[in-house]
Structure formats: structure tokens, C-alpha cells
Write an enzyme that holds these catalytic residues in place. Structure first.
Site, mmCIF file in Angstrom:
data_model
loop_
_atom_site.group_PDB
_atom_site.id
_atom_site.type_symbol
_atom_site.label_atom_id
_atom_site.label_comp_id
_atom_site.label_asym_id
_atom_site.label_seq_id
_atom_site.Cartn_x
_atom_site.Cartn_y
_atom_site.Cartn_z
ATOM 1 N N CYS A 53 -19.943 -35.733 -65.717
ATOM 2 C CA CYS A 53 -19.825 -35.580 -64.269
ATOM 3 C C CYS A 53 -19.236 -34.219 -63.885
ATOM 4 O O CYS A 53 -19.451 -33.743 -62.784
ATOM 5 C CB CYS A 53 -18.991 -36.718 -63.678
ATOM 6 N N ASP A 136 -20.061 -60.294 -43.146
ATOM 7 C CA ASP A 136 -19.418 -59.011 -43.454
ATOM 8 C C ASP A 136 -19.097 -58.952 -44.952
ATOM 9 O O ASP A 136 -19.078 -59.975 -45.633
ATOM 10 C CB ASP A 136 -18.139 -58.834 -42.623
#
Length: 307
Positions: A53, A136
Site C-alpha cells: 500500500c 439503517d
DNA sequence: GCGACAG
DNA sequence: ATCTTGTCGC
């Protein structure tokens, strides 16, 4: 779909001595809108030795951030034979890798959205509203940990909650603007299937047709389940505000809704499926005891409590 | 340089 | 959403 693993495999393609950018990886995924999500996915990389990364930097050649500290990012870059000076990549254009082998997964998802958007109906198709559900999801710090999706069903007359459901699962699709559906819709379909009281209307945290491609998560769920649905968002994804109307492509796609005269920032409501703009607003109005309409507010509290 | 960017 | 590894357009 596991977009994390897909992205990590893209980053593994970058050869020694070369770097790429958040935006270039986002484009290899299929949409520049994913650039921030690429940063987040790099940040959540479970093993910095197994997936490089540190080779992902800002598009202007600045090295950007690093969870283990900038100094460690520079150290790893130099070990990979990449020259760094003054927090910038030397000869950035020469060592910039952009030749990813990819089949652009986000483009396929976009195509699916566009296809489904043609099925959305904006005429009321409700003979009765006995019950209404709110949905949600609440997240932990890291998508690799369990998140909690919640659904509550309310009686439309008494406004009492008659059923609650939660599920826990990991999520391997990060939040990317305009692709929220592919992060959360599976949870909502599972919750819906488990409900004993099948609601007449679904209220979903996210947009209905208020979406640059006409299919927010509330519309997606509405079309998939063939049930009237409403989207409720706390900020405006796209379009221009004209009075309280949200206009996009010269079309009405939603409304700014002020739950009380003291509210400074409105919520943005839009039809999902099988419901009109006017009915959407009148249902929202009926349920706004607070800024956020009750079904969503209660689902949010339930999800957050169980995270 | 500052705001936009569903969650 | 939770926490802080973007990018673009104005």
C-alpha cells in the site's frame, strides 16, 4: 463482492521501482469517485508486508499519508528502489504505473444501476399503509469487523414499534459515493426476508431517485422487493436546489425537508419506488417528531446500540 | 484555496 | 458511517 481483495490485487500488480496513485487505482476499479475509498482501503490493509500500500501516493507526486507514519512509508518506498525527496516521488511521471490489468468492476455495477433505474415507478401504488419500516446500518472502525444492520417496523396508526430485527456481518465493499447500494443493500434484503410483519412502505437511510443515475439504494430496494420505498439522506448527493425542490437534468428528483422551523440543515427526501413526490413528503412530515423521521431514527439507534 | 462528495 | 492514506472543479 469483495472490493478490498480486488483492490489489493490491483496494487500487487505495481512492479518494483514504480508507484501509482489513489485516483489511478480508482480508475482501474472503474470510477474516479472511488479514489477516497482507495485511500481508506489502503489504510485498512491488514498486512503491510503482503500488499504494498506504500506504493500508492497523491496524483501530484506527494507521498500522501500512511497508517504507520510518513517516515515508514518513505523507508518502504526506498527499499522498493523508489527515490523520495522532500516528501515527493522523484521522476514521478517516469515511475508512475498505470497499466493495470482489470475488468473494471464498478463499471459493471453502474450498468446494473442504469438498467434497474428504468423500472422505477413514481406513481402511488399504495392502497393502505398499516405498517412502515425503517432501515439503517452502523459500522465499527474497520470494515473487517462486524457491522450491524437494523430494521424496525412501526404501526402507522399508533406509531408504536411492533418488530425489531438486527443482523451482524463483515462488509467488504467500502463506501463510494453513488455506489452505496452495493455496500448496504444485501443487509436490507436479508432483514426484510426475516420480518414477520411485512411492511407496506420501506424507509431507507440513503436516496431514492435523488441520484446521478436515478437509482439510489432506496429505489434499488424498492424495485428489487417490488414495494413502495422512500429515501432519506442528511446531505444532497447531486442536483441543484430551487426553493425546496432538488432539480437534476431539468427533472424533479427530490426535496429538501425542514422538520421544524429551527432546523438549519434540511434532510433530503426522494421517492424510491411506487410512490409519488407528494406522498413521500406527506409520509415524512407525519413521522418527523425530530429532524430524522422516526423509522430511520429508531433503526439508527438500534443499529448503533448493537454495533 | 475552498467546497463538494448518500453512508 | 467513523476517523482521518483523495480528487476535481470552481
Amino acid at each position: 463482492m469483495d472490493l478490498y481483495e480486488y483492490t489489493y490485487n490491483l496494487v500487487r500488480q505495481i512492479p518494483e521501482g514504480m508507484v501509482s496513485s489513489y485516483g489511478a487505482v480508482a480508475l482501474a476499479l472503474g470510477d474516479i469517485r472511488a479514489s477516497r475509498a482507495v485511500g481508506r482501503m489502503m489504510n485498512q490493509n491488514p498486512n503491510a508486508d503482503n500488499m504494498p500500500c506504500f506504493k500508492i501516493v497523491y496524483s501530484d507526486g506527494n507521498i500522501g499519508g500512511f497508517g504507520l507514519g510518513i517516515d515508514d512509508k518513505i523507508r518502504r518506498l526506498r527499499l522498493d528502489n523508489i527515490e523520495v525527496y522532500d516528501n515527493k516521488i522523484n521522476n514521478f511521471e517516469k515511475v508512475f504505473f498505470n497499466d493495470f490489468k482489470t475488468d473494471y468492476p464498478l463499471k459493471k455495477l453502474r450498468k446494473k444501476q442504469i438498467e434497474l433505474s428504468c423500472k422505477v415507478k413514481l406513481e402511488d401504488s399504495l392502497d393502505k399503509i398499516d405498517t412502515i419500516a425503517g432501515f439503517d446500518v452502523a459500522y465499527p472502525q474497520n470494515d473487517f469487523d462486524n457491522c450491524c444492520a437494523a430494521c424496525i417496523v412501526m404501526d402507522n396508526k399508533t406509531k408504536k414499534v411492533i418488530e425489531e430485527k438486527i443482523i451482524h456481518d463483515k462488509n467488504f465493499f467500502p463506501y463510494i459515493p453513488t455506489y452505496l447500494t452495493f455496500r448496504e443493500a444485501d443487509f436490507y434484503q436479508l432483514l426484510y426476508e426475516q420480518l414477520e410483519n411485512k411492511p407496506d412502505v420501506l424507509m431507507i437511510d440513503g436516496n431514492g431517485i435523488l441520484h446521478p443515475f436515478g437509482l439510489g439504494i432506496a429505489s434499488f430496494i424498492g424495485v428489487k422487493m417490488n414495494i413502495p420505498s422512500i429515501g432519506v439522506a442528511k446531505s444532497k448527493l447531486c442536483g441543484k436546489l430551487e426553493g425546496n425542490k432538488v432539480i437534476f437534468d431539468n427533472k424533479l428528483i427530490g426535496s429538501a425537508f425542514f422538520s421544524s422551523k429551527y432546523i438549519k440543515n434540511p434532510i433530503f427526501v426522494s421517492p424510491g419506488h411506487k410512490i409519488s413526490h407528494d406522498t413521500t413528503i406527506s409520509i415524512i412530515d407525519e413521522y418527523c417528531y425530530y429532524k430524522i423521521p422516526e423509522p430511520i431514527r429508531k433503526a439508527h439507534l438500534l443499529a448503533t446500540k448493537n454495533i
